[in-house]
Design an enzyme around this catalytic site. Structure first.
Site, PDB file in Angstrom:
ATOM      1  N   CYS A   2      12.541   4.452   4.967  1.00 15.85           N
ATOM      2  CA  CYS A   2      12.553   5.378   6.103  1.00 15.85           C
ATOM      3  C   CYS A   2      11.907   4.676   7.286  1.00 15.85           C
ATOM      4  O   CYS A   2      11.026   3.840   7.126  1.00 15.85           O
ATOM      5  CB  CYS A   2      11.808   6.669   5.850  1.00 15.85           C
ATOM      6  N   ARG A  27      15.945   0.197   7.325  1.00 15.52           N
ATOM      7  CA  ARG A  27      14.988   0.828   6.405  1.00 15.52           C
ATOM      8  C   ARG A  27      15.593   2.009   5.649  1.00 15.52           C
ATOM      9  O   ARG A  27      14.977   2.575   4.746  1.00 15.52           O
ATOM     10  CB  ARG A  27      13.754   1.304   7.180  1.00 15.52           C
ATOM     11  N   TRP A  77      15.756   7.353   4.092  1.00 19.23           N
ATOM     12  CA  TRP A  77      16.265   6.876   2.807  1.00 19.23           C
ATOM     13  C   TRP A  77      15.719   7.886   1.801  1.00 19.23           C
ATOM     14  O   TRP A  77      14.517   7.898   1.516  1.00 19.23           O
ATOM     15  CB  TRP A  77      15.753   5.469   2.517  1.00 19.23           C
ATOM     16  N   ASN A 103       7.101   8.720   6.544  1.00 21.04           N
ATOM     17  CA  ASN A 103       7.638   7.667   5.693  1.00 21.04           C
ATOM     18  C   ASN A 103       6.691   7.548   4.510  1.00 21.04           C
ATOM     19  O   ASN A 103       5.479   7.450   4.698  1.00 21.04           O
ATOM     20  CB  ASN A 103       7.692   6.354   6.497  1.00 21.04           C
ATOM     21  N   GLY A 104       7.212   7.599   3.283  1.00 17.26           N
ATOM     22  CA  GLY A 104       6.353   7.478   2.095  1.00 17.26           C
ATOM     23  C   GLY A 104       6.668   8.581   1.098  1.00 17.26           C
ATOM     24  O   GLY A 104       7.709   9.237   1.190  1.00 17.26           O
ATOM     25  N   GLU A 486      20.614 -14.767  -8.204  1.00 14.31           N
ATOM     26  CA  GLU A 486      20.644 -14.435  -6.781  1.00 14.31           C
ATOM     27  C   GLU A 486      22.090 -14.324  -6.267  1.00 14.31           C
ATOM     28  O   GLU A 486      22.408 -13.408  -5.509  1.00 14.31           O
ATOM     29  CB  GLU A 486      19.845 -15.484  -5.991  1.00 14.31           C
ATOM     30  N   LYS A 490      23.648 -10.886  -4.707  1.00 11.82           N
ATOM     31  CA  LYS A 490      24.267 -10.794  -3.379  1.00 11.82           C
ATOM     32  C   LYS A 490      25.620 -10.097  -3.477  1.00 11.82           C
ATOM     33  O   LYS A 490      25.936  -9.228  -2.680  1.00 11.82           O
ATOM     34  CB  LYS A 490      24.476 -12.184  -2.747  1.00 11.82           C
ATOM     35  N   GLU A 493      25.184  -6.351  -4.228  1.00 11.68           N
ATOM     36  CA  GLU A 493      24.599  -5.584  -3.127  1.00 11.68           C
ATOM     37  C   GLU A 493      25.609  -5.221  -2.051  1.00 11.68           C
ATOM     38  O   GLU A 493      25.581  -4.112  -1.544  1.00 11.68           O
ATOM     39  CB  GLU A 493      23.484  -6.410  -2.451  1.00 11.68           C
ATOM     40  N   HIS A 509      25.614 -15.898 -27.116  1.00 12.18           N
ATOM     41  CA  HIS A 509      24.788 -14.972 -27.895  1.00 12.18           C
ATOM     42  C   HIS A 509      25.126 -13.511 -27.579  1.00 12.18           C
ATOM     43  O   HIS A 509      24.332 -12.620 -27.846  1.00 12.18           O
ATOM     44  CB  HIS A 509      23.302 -15.253 -27.644  1.00 12.18           C
ATOM     45  N   LYS A 608      16.064  -2.093   3.385  1.00 15.49           N
ATOM     46  CA  LYS A 608      15.512  -3.449   3.392  1.00 15.49           C
ATOM     47  C   LYS A 608      14.065  -3.485   2.931  1.00 15.49           C
ATOM     48  O   LYS A 608      13.632  -4.400   2.245  1.00 15.49           O
ATOM     49  CB  LYS A 608      15.625  -4.054   4.785  1.00 15.49           C
TER      50      LYS A 608
END
Ligand code: AGP
Length: 613
Positions: A2, A27, A77, A103-104, A486, A490, A493, A509, A608
């Site tokens: 947020c 955010r 968010w 925010n939180g 990574e 990417k 995402e 395996h 982010k």
């Protein structure tokens, strides 16, 4: 997560708030809203979805908003309550005069809500935030002082918050506070801003005050700061190290593409001032590890999340290789909920682009309490994590806007090379000749990335050929296992394609059961000690009809026969290959997502800066 922004001054407030929210869209972006005081009345405008929807709402109200000079805004968010208009911030008390953005997470909101309902408060949303609006209003009814009401109400709150608060009857006052969530106050000429992050205010001012936990700031024509016990605090004003130009796409279609292209210069920037000359020692001015401390270290723990965790995995490899100190790497979210056996002979390294990730911050605080030396590798030397650090390695990637991390990852990798070499020099664990050879390779990495960036057509072709596959497997071994993770992250995402990274030896395996002609397997095939082993693993995948892609720096002729598609990159010593291999994988993810028409810079469900646990 947020983003919050607030303004008091002479500028048209709606413009300032919307512009600020646009800069904080990274955010969160599932709903947004603003509250202003227009003609002595609180007016609230909200919209579900992207910020543009709020802008569309506001264009119908320009007459009533144009004279307002104070306001607060929020981009959400969702944590508590669906991302609907009713749950969008700002939230108000029962009478609607007191309005807040938050925010939180308020952890004890259920208990608080029950008490407030008993006292006659009526709730409209499903959010934890609304509780705080009612709570502050209750205190305001007693004290008639907004600053004190905020100070007293927040004493009853458990959890994390950054808050911006206004009251209809106080049209010249904005109050803000925070605990375990970032908030800064921008100081302009006859105006003040509040914001979750620098980009929201940098076009207006470079002067700012970072609030400490539990401080309450009151902004009128002047700024007053108090602590939780109502003691006056002298504000420590700082100059922000950001340039507004960093927030432009500079002609690129997306921030992600621009940030991928910035990487050669970012690496030069990270190296400058730290590696002056290959014959001289690495200079990390803010690292306070003495020979004595290093000698007494039993082990190193590296904690991080997401992409930063992958950089940490490469870091482990480097430190063990160069310094022979055992290193554990762990996701911060796991680290914090088990017995912490850290002690003063453990070096704890926290890695975070934002420096605000809640899980990593909690982990850092826990190990600090156990007496460990805390070293932070972050792109934000102004962040909460950096402030907690005993030692700091600023990664200097510049502001990263796209939610998917790219340049901050390569900058973290370079920071780990520098740190591992620095520690090896202090400890004396590498001979002079090896150190010089490694430094020589390090400084030519930007040129190698430039070669990759000027040869993007092969990656675009690959993206087009494979964009319609539902699943992907990335395989690698050794230092590039993290690269596989990574690369797969990417792709997940930004394209929402299911992609998984495996250490290639693990394929047989279990995961091999998934292979058939519909499954592309991308091998990160770098020359070095695991090259032949990985090649055999790729053969095993071929035998199960998987489609094989190679990302390689080898000119080995037998690859042409084995692989369906080859992405060729420059040769490099294996130890540096994670840097070279990361960039084409970022581009591959980018072009697949772009080809599929996805929202590259703001992928669904992500934010982010993840400031909630
Ligand atoms: C990276 O593309 C992601 N957006 C995410 O995994 C990120 O790396 C993670 O949330 C950690 O963030 P930090 O580096 O700011 O701590």
């Amino acid at each position: 997560m947020c983003g919050i922004v607030g303004y008091i001054g002479k500028k048209p407030v709606v413009e300032v708030l919307i512009d600020g929210l646009r800069k904080l869209e990274y955010r969160g972006y599932d709903s947004s809203g603003i509250a202003i005081n227009a003609g002595g009345k609180i007016k609230i405008y909200k919209a579900e979805g992207k910020l543009q929807n709020l802008v569309d709402v506001l264009t119908k109200h320009t007459e009533e908003t144009k004279t307002a000079k104070i306001g607060i805004g929020h981009i959400r968010w969702a944590t508590h309550g669906a991302p609907t208009e009713i749950n969008a911030h700002p939230h108000t008390c029962t009478c609607g005069k007191l309005v807040i953005v938050h925010n939180g997470i308020i952890e004890n909101f259920k208990e608080l809500k029950e008490e407030l309902i008993k006292k006659g408060c009526s709730f409209r949303s499903q959010t934890d935030t609304e509780t705080v609006a009612h709570l502050i209003a209750q205190e305001f009814a007693q004290t008639k002082d907004l600053t004190q009401a905020v100070r007293l109400a927040t004493k009853k709150i458990q959890g994390a918050y950054a808050l911006g608060v206004m009251h209809q009857d106080l049209p010249g006052m904005l109050v803000a506070t925070k605990r375990n969530a970032p908030l800064l106050v921008g100081i302009g000429e006859g105006e003040f801003f509040i914001a979750s992050d620098v980009p929201a205010i940098i076009e207006h001012t470079k002067k700012a005050l970072y609030l400490n936990d539990n401080e309450v700031v009151t902004l009128t024509t002047e700024m007053k700061l108090i602590d939780a016990e109502n003691k006056k605090v002298t504000p420590k004003i700082e100059v922000l190290p950001w340039e507004p130009v960093a927030l432009s796409k500079m002609g690129y279609k997306h921030f992600m593409l621009k940030e991928i292209h910035e990487q050669p210069d970012v690496i030069r920037n990270v190296l400058s001032g730290k590696l002056y000359n290959i014959d001289e020692p690495i200079s990390l001015k803010e690292v306070k590890l003495t020979k004595e401390t290093l000698k007494n270290l039993h082990r190193i723990q590296v904690i991080a999340c997401g992409t930063s965790l992958h950089a940490a995995m490469v870091g482990k490899y480097l430190i063990e290789e160069f310094c022979s100190i055992p290193v554990d790497v762990e996701a911060s979210s796991e680290y914090i909920y088990r017995k912490n056996v850290t002690d003063k002979n453990t070096l704890v390294i926290g890695v975070s682009q934002s420096g605000e990730t809640a899980d990593t911050l909690t982990a850092i605080k826990q190990s600090k309490e156990k007496g460990s030396h805390i070293l932070i590798i972050t792109n934000r030397p102004d962040s909460t994590m950096a402030r907690e650090a005993d030692s700091l390695v600023p990664v200097s990637a510049g502001i990263e806007v796209s939610v998917a991390a790219t340049k901050s990852y390569t900058a973290q990798l370079i920071s780990f090379y520098l740190l591992a070499l620095y520690m090896a020099e202090v400890k004396g664990s590498l001979d002079e000749k090896t150190l010089v050879e490694l430094k020589k390779e390090l400084i030519v990495l930007p040129q190698k990335l430039e070669m990759i960036l000027s040869n993007k057509e092969q990656i675009q072709k690959c993206a087009k050929a494979y964009a319609n596959h539902k699943d992907f497997i990335y395989i690698a071994r050794g230092i590039n296992f993290a690269t596989a993770l990574e690369g797969a992250l990417k792709l997940k995402e930004i394209s929402y394609i299911n992609a998984t990274g495996y250490p290639a030896g693990e394929l047989k395996h279990g995961p091999i059961a998934m292979l058939d002609e519909t499954m592309p397997v991308l091998s990160i095939l770098m020359q070095g000690k695991v090259y032949e082993k990985l090649l055999s693993n790729a053969e095993e995948a071929k035998a199960r009809n998987a489609k094989l892609i190679a990302l390689t720096n080898s000119s080995d002729k037998k690859l042409d026969e084995l692989f369906d598609f080859i992405i060729k990159i420059p040769e490099v010593d294996e130890i540096f290959s994670p840097v070279i291999a990361a960039v084409p994988l970022q581009l591959l993810a980018y072009y697949i997502a772009e080809f599929l028409g996805k929202d590259v810079d703001q992928p669904r469900n992500l934010a982010k800066s993840v400031t909630v646990e």
